[in-house]
Design a protein around this motif. Structure first.
Motif, PDB file in Angstrom:
ATOM      1  N   ASP A 272      -8.890  59.270 -35.095  1.00 16.71           N
ATOM      2  CA  ASP A 272      -9.258  58.767 -36.426  1.00 16.71           C
ATOM      3  C   ASP A 272     -10.140  59.807 -37.118  1.00 16.71           C
ATOM      4  O   ASP A 272     -11.289  60.020 -36.732  1.00 16.71           O
ATOM      5  CB  ASP A 272      -9.990  57.424 -36.287  1.00 16.71           C
ATOM      6  N   SER A 302     -11.400  57.523 -48.147  1.00 19.97           N
ATOM      7  CA  SER A 302     -12.513  56.624 -48.465  1.00 19.97           C
ATOM      8  C   SER A 302     -13.866  57.313 -48.391  1.00 19.97           C
ATOM      9  O   SER A 302     -14.742  57.061 -49.208  1.00 19.97           O
ATOM     10  CB  SER A 302     -12.529  55.438 -47.506  1.00 19.97           C
ATOM     11  N   LYS A 303     -14.053  58.150 -47.363  1.00 18.37           N
ATOM     12  CA  LYS A 303     -15.369  58.778 -47.195  1.00 18.37           C
ATOM     13  C   LYS A 303     -15.491  60.029 -48.063  1.00 18.37           C
ATOM     14  O   LYS A 303     -16.567  60.349 -48.549  1.00 18.37           O
ATOM     15  CB  LYS A 303     -15.613  59.131 -45.725  1.00 18.37           C
TER      16      LYS A 303
END
Ligand SMILES: Cc1ncc(COP(=O)(O)O)c(C=O)c1O
Length: 466
Positions: A272, A302-303
């Motif tokens: 991941d 997302s990050k």
């Protein structure tokens, strides 16, 4: 509606006893596991007598704890039907205090600077897409290509057909779990790890086997080798870069070693990379998938850019991508086109985004470490070279107790056990440093006030060994 057995609830509650009345401590701990998502709303709790036996306490204690939860609005009991955790309604009792002012349960940042312009550029580029059906279950060809190029730039040549676009990395993990796990299969997970991966794997019936990760020492690969040997896992889920929650990274040698071990046991190694962008001062390392063609990679924006975008991906061999697309079809039929176009724009400014995230995280880390040095001189804050949070040893306080007291000060946090299996990590707390420095300083001050109200030395029961 689901129910939970007495044995399972007892395991979730971990070492819940603290000084003061046992019923109040039990009620507090049940509230906590509900607040942080380990116990779903509407779950039916065990009968009082069964829970009393599982916990080794009197039925009166459980009965009083359930009454307390009912008073707090956290539990509903219906005659003849049992007691259920309340749906959606947050407990509204006097102890809930001023409401949540600082939400430190999420380690996430607001949108990066270029996001708005990229969304506008995507809207301006939507025209040609409107002449097509809009259904591309594997993802828009231009985004699959952009993701393949991203891997290529990192030394991992990738064909766009090896890429499946998903609606965020969590969707990718859940899809892999559904596709690869048969109930009863073993799955290795880091201990601690990202809680929603635990949830996704548990939801499909995986039996989870922990492998230890420490913020300073990294992965225990001897333990991992023994776990592979003894449990023949179907899948192993790891976060090799700036691991959530420890911030640790797998070294280059350890990546090769882990990939070889997984291959030897026929285990699908899922890497991941959602947090790979959160580099404060480490520098790049080769993707784990560079060590073996059978590694499956999960990633997303997302990050790097914004959690609200909901764009992620899976990189795997073509046959697995085809299988995943088939599994996906009964869940959803693709990721929204506009978001995918925005993702193409965002991947084109990857370097700018990484630099912006680095600056914010560096400031946040500094603010968090200084605030801890000021307010908690008894703690030794780790100094990770990336990631979004400190994984702190919070002794002599109990993590769960501290989290409950912090809510009364308006600070929401996630307790250590949410990140582990079998109730471990009662002596650890995750403190995200993704907020701005002023907020971090205020939140740590609130944490200190909570700690003052929690009697020290409450960790009088041994942690569950794993
Ligand atoms: C390790 C890890 N994987 C996956 C996710 C979920 O990412 P997304 O928002 O893309 O679903 C997160 C979010 O915190 C994470 O930390």
């Amino acid at each position: 509606m689901s129910s939970i057995t007495a044995a399972r609830l007892a395991a979730l509650l971990g070492s819940w006893r603290v000084e003061g009345p046992a019923y109040a401590a039990l009620a507090d701990r049940i509230r906590l596991v509900a607040l942080d998502g380990r116990l779903a709303a509407s779950t039916r709790l065990p009968a009082e007598r069964e829970l009393a036996v599982a916990l080794g306490v009197s039925r009166t204690t459980v009965s009083a704890a359930y009454s307390r939860l009912r008073e707090l609005g956290a539990l509903e009991s219906r005659r003849g039907a049992g007691s259920y955790m309340s749906r959606g309604s947050r407990p509204t009792a006097e102890r809930e205090g001023p409401g949540i002012i600082w939400d430190f349960t999420k380690a996430a940042m607001p949108a990066a600077g270029p996001v708005e312009a990229c969304i506008k550029a995507a809207a301006a580029a939507i025209g040609p897409e409107l002449y097509r059906s809009g259904y591309e279950i594997e993802g828009l060809p231009q985004l699959r290509e952009a993701v393949a190029d991203h891997f290529g730039r990192r030394g991992l040549p990738t064909d766009p057909e090896q890429v499946l676009v998903t609606s965020g990395a969590q969707h990718a993990i859940a899809l892999l779990a559904r596709s690869l796990i048969t109930p009863g299969d073993r799955a290795l997970v880091e201990q601690p790890t990202y809680p929603h991966a635990i949830d996704a794997l548990s939801a499909v019936g995986a039996r989870l086997v922990p492998i230890a990760v420490d913020p300073r020492e990294g992965w225990d690969l001897d333990e991992a080798a023994a776990a592979f040997r003894d449990s023949a896992p179907t899948l192993a889920y790891v976060i090799p870069d700036f691991q959530n929650p420890t911030g640790a990274s797998l070294s280059e040698d350890d990546r090769r070693h882990l990939a070889r071990t997984a291959d030897r046991h026929g285990t699908v190694l899922v890497s991941d990379e959602t947090t790979m962008w959160l580099d404060i001062r480490r520098g790049p390392l080769p993707p784990l998938a560079a060590s073996s063609p059978s590694v499956v990679t999960v990633g997303g924006l997302s990050k790097l850019a914004w959690g609200g975008l909901r764009v992620g991906w899976i990189r795997a061999n073509r046959s697995l991508v085809a299988r995943l697309a088939q599994t996906r079809a009964n869940l959803d039929l693709g990721t929204p086109v506009l978001e995918q176009l925005a993702a193409v724009e965002l991947l084109a400014c990857e370097d700018e985004l990484v630099a912006e995230r680095r600056a914010r995280l560096r400031t946040g880390l500094h603010a968090m470490r200084s605030a801890i040095a000021d307010r908690f001189p008894e703690w030794s804050a780790p100094d990770p070279d990336g990631g979004m949070a400190l994984w702190l040893a919070c002794s002599p306080w109990s993590s769960s107790e501290l989290v409950l007291r912090a809510r009364e000060e308006g600070l929401a946090l996630t307790a250590g056990p949410r990140f582990g299996l079998h109730g471990a990590f009662e002596a650890r707390l995750r403190l995200p440093f993704t907020d701005d420095p002023e907020t971090i300083v205020d939140a740590v001050a609130a944490l200190r006030r909570s700690a003052e109200r929690q009697v020290r030395g409450r960790l009088h029961e041994p942690l569950v060994a794993v």
